[in-house]
Write a protein that holds these residues in place. Sequence first.
Motif, PDB file in Angstrom:
ATOM      1  N   GLU A  17       0.192  -1.219  -0.299  1.00  0.00           N
ATOM      2  CA  GLU A  17       0.345   0.348  -0.177  1.00  0.00           C
ATOM      3  C   GLU A  17       1.026   1.116   0.456  1.00  0.00           C
ATOM      4  OE1 GLU A  17      -3.594   1.945   2.514  1.00  0.00           O
ATOM      5  OE2 GLU A  17      -2.471   0.163   3.526  1.00  0.00           O
ATOM      6  N   ASP A  18       1.747   1.555   0.297  1.00  0.00           N
ATOM      7  CA  ASP A  18       2.503   1.708   0.751  1.00  0.00           C
ATOM      8  C   ASP A  18       3.286   2.561  -0.617  1.00  0.00           C
ATOM      9  OD1 ASP A  18       4.211   4.884   2.428  1.00  0.00           O
ATOM     10  OD2 ASP A  18       5.723   3.247   2.152  1.00  0.00           O
ATOM     11  N   ASP A  19       3.572   1.503  -1.080  1.00  0.00           N
ATOM     12  CA  ASP A  19       4.673   1.271  -2.464  1.00  0.00           C
ATOM     13  C   ASP A  19       3.401   2.244  -3.358  1.00  0.00           C
ATOM     14  OD1 ASP A  19       6.865   0.602  -1.462  1.00  0.00           O
ATOM     15  OD2 ASP A  19       6.438  -1.881  -2.377  1.00  0.00           O
ATOM     16  N   LEU A  20       2.189   2.005  -3.210  1.00  0.00           N
ATOM     17  CA  LEU A  20       1.355   2.218  -4.320  1.00  0.00           C
ATOM     18  C   LEU A  20       1.011   4.252  -4.711  1.00  0.00           C
ATOM     19  CD1 LEU A  20      -1.488  -0.593  -4.546  1.00  0.00           C
ATOM     20  CD2 LEU A  20       0.312  -0.256  -5.805  1.00  0.00           C
ATOM     21  N   LYS A  21       1.080   4.323  -2.886  1.00  0.00           N
ATOM     22  CA  LYS A  21       0.654   6.035  -2.378  1.00  0.00           C
ATOM     23  C   LYS A  21       1.557   6.909  -2.771  1.00  0.00           C
ATOM     24  CE  LYS A  21      -2.000   5.679   1.694  1.00  0.00           C
ATOM     25  NZ  LYS A  21      -2.111   5.308   3.299  1.00  0.00           N
ATOM     26  N   LYS A  22       3.613   6.144  -3.017  1.00  0.00           N
ATOM     27  CA  LYS A  22       4.276   6.769  -3.186  1.00  0.00           C
ATOM     28  C   LYS A  22       4.289   7.087  -4.598  1.00  0.00           C
ATOM     29  CE  LYS A  22       9.216   7.123  -2.221  1.00  0.00           C
ATOM     30  NZ  LYS A  22       9.981   6.079  -1.550  1.00  0.00           N
ATOM     31  N   ALA A  23       4.149   5.971  -5.428  1.00  0.00           N
ATOM     32  CA  ALA A  23       4.442   6.012  -7.248  1.00  0.00           C
ATOM     33  C   ALA A  23       2.353   6.907  -7.763  1.00  0.00           C
ATOM     34  CB  ALA A  23       3.988   4.693  -7.134  1.00  0.00           C
ATOM     35  N   TYR A  24       1.842   7.300  -6.829  1.00  0.00           N
ATOM     36  CA  TYR A  24       0.489   7.597  -7.079  1.00  0.00           C
ATOM     37  C   TYR A  24       1.168   9.124  -6.418  1.00  0.00           C
ATOM     38  CZ  TYR A  24      -3.538  10.397  -7.224  1.00  0.00           C
ATOM     39  OH  TYR A  24      -4.547  11.365  -7.754  1.00  0.00           O
ATOM     40  N   ARG A  25       1.416   9.496  -5.589  1.00  0.00           N
ATOM     41  CA  ARG A  25       1.744  10.916  -5.310  1.00  0.00           C
ATOM     42  C   ARG A  25       2.952  10.943  -6.035  1.00  0.00           C
ATOM     43  NH1 ARG A  25       5.161  14.277  -2.472  1.00  0.00           N
ATOM     44  NH2 ARG A  25       4.107  15.815  -1.050  1.00  0.00           N
ATOM     45  N   ARG A  26       3.375  10.639  -6.620  1.00  0.00           N
ATOM     46  CA  ARG A  26       4.697  11.471  -7.154  1.00  0.00           C
ATOM     47  C   ARG A  26       4.442  11.262  -9.006  1.00  0.00           C
ATOM     48  NH1 ARG A  26       7.270   8.182 -10.923  1.00  0.00           N
ATOM     49  NH2 ARG A  26       7.084   6.439  -9.227  1.00  0.00           N
ATOM     50  N   LEU A  27       3.957  10.431  -9.705  1.00  0.00           N
ATOM     51  CA  LEU A  27       3.252  10.858 -11.165  1.00  0.00           C
ATOM     52  C   LEU A  27       2.020  11.092 -11.283  1.00  0.00           C
ATOM     53  CD1 LEU A  27       3.378   6.494 -11.859  1.00  0.00           C
ATOM     54  CD2 LEU A  27       4.828   8.609 -12.666  1.00  0.00           C
ATOM     55  N   ALA A  28       0.924  11.855  -9.925  1.00  0.00           N
ATOM     56  CA  ALA A  28      -0.367  12.081  -9.962  1.00  0.00           C
ATOM     57  C   ALA A  28       0.840  14.173  -9.860  1.00  0.00           C
ATOM     58  CB  ALA A  28      -0.600  11.676  -9.330  1.00  0.00           C
ATOM     59  N   MET A  29       1.833  13.843  -8.879  1.00  0.00           N
ATOM     60  CA  MET A  29       2.195  15.868  -9.185  1.00  0.00           C
ATOM     61  C   MET A  29       2.487  15.864 -10.447  1.00  0.00           C
ATOM     62  SD  MET A  29       1.828  17.297  -6.597  1.00  0.00           S
ATOM     63  CE  MET A  29       2.721  18.153  -5.809  1.00  0.00           C
ATOM     64  N   LYS A  30       3.193  14.671 -11.272  1.00  0.00           N
ATOM     65  CA  LYS A  30       3.995  14.651 -12.442  1.00  0.00           C
ATOM     66  C   LYS A  30       3.127  15.300 -13.716  1.00  0.00           C
ATOM     67  CE  LYS A  30       7.023  12.861 -15.627  1.00  0.00           C
ATOM     68  NZ  LYS A  30       7.376  11.624 -15.977  1.00  0.00           N
ATOM     69  N   TRP A  31       1.964  14.388 -14.198  1.00  0.00           N
ATOM     70  CA  TRP A  31       0.467  14.929 -14.967  1.00  0.00           C
ATOM     71  C   TRP A  31      -0.525  15.433 -14.640  1.00  0.00           C
ATOM     72  CZ3 TRP A  31       3.106  13.844 -19.738  1.00  0.00           C
ATOM     73  CH2 TRP A  31       4.314  12.736 -19.244  1.00  0.00           C
ATOM     74  N   HIS A  32      -0.528  15.871 -13.580  1.00  0.00           N
ATOM     75  CA  HIS A  32      -1.656  16.751 -13.261  1.00  0.00           C
ATOM     76  C   HIS A  32      -1.822  17.832 -14.378  1.00  0.00           C
ATOM     77  CE1 HIS A  32      -5.535  19.262 -11.831  1.00  0.00           C
ATOM     78  NE2 HIS A  32      -4.648  18.372 -10.997  1.00  0.00           N
TER      79      HIS A  32
END
Length: 345
Positions: A17-32
């Motif tokens: 779950e922590d891996d998913l949150k970290k990945a989402y946070r990084r990619l969502a900020m990048k591709w917003h």
Amino acid sequence: MGVDYYNILKVNRNATEDDLKKAYRRLAMKWHPDKNPNDKKEAEAKFKQISEAYEVLSDPQKRQIYDQYGEEGLKDMPPPGSGGFPFGSGSGSGSGSKGFNPRNAEDIFAEFFGSTPFGFGSSGPGRSSRFGSDGGGMFGGFGGSSENVFRSYSENVTPKKPPAVESKLPCSLEELYTGSTRKMKISRTVVDANGRQAPETEILTIDVKPGWKKGTKITFPDKGNEQPGQLPADLVFVIDEKPHDVYKRDSNDLLITKKVSLAEALGGTAVHLKTLDGRDLSIPVTEIVSPGYELVVAREGMPIAKEPGNRGDLKIKFEVRFPTTLTLEQRAGLKRTLKGCKNED
């Protein structure tokens, strides 16, 4: 072949779950989309994919079905004997379709980051559906006023990006002549998946190109310290030249000063040099070394970064050492030798 949600989030199939949150946070900020105004269509598509992937993989039930049946299992093919999808038929979406209907990507973003920095309460096609004015959704009881309630703090707010962090990168003249690879270990503060600050170390690779000059900047986007509610700062390395014992640089040219005796200045000599790439040069001096004389050796200067294969010049200036004493005989001999010489006007 369905969509690979694991690949979209750049995680392996055993991601926590922590891996998913970290990945989402990084990619969502990048591709917003609001962060990519020049490629908004591409960013919107990627942003929706990232949100959908996170929604599926972060939900144990959806993830189990996806792992077993893939994307089609989620959207069109209920598992045999399951009696349908345990997470609903999508009747609340108004589409009437069965199976999994992804949530609004902005809703997930806002939920994940708290109050989203990109203004999800603003009007327009990209706003979050949960702040709609049709009385539906999470804040339906507010009716048409819900949009104004949240617009007051979220409209037109974009995350602040701190100034870039600059650090000098001292390089020898030899490194700037031949090029080199530098490994830089950095320590910085990052914000983890739970919004807490934590220290992190990383090795960055810098390929120093032949001919780079003092002041050249190498930027690593988002590699500076992170603060909650802010974009990460950029990390910038600035090339600095170390002094050299023999050569001095002047743009693309190399300068040296060579001391010669009066006899050498008048009778000729040779300048012996070791180049910055280790070659031995022997440069004959056949002209008389007069005050201000400069010998130019073409293409033995620094590489020109923007013109691969081309180089500046080597410029040799001379410092003539005069004798401190002469015997009467030496003076007479010099007078006789130089008496018939042609002098400059």
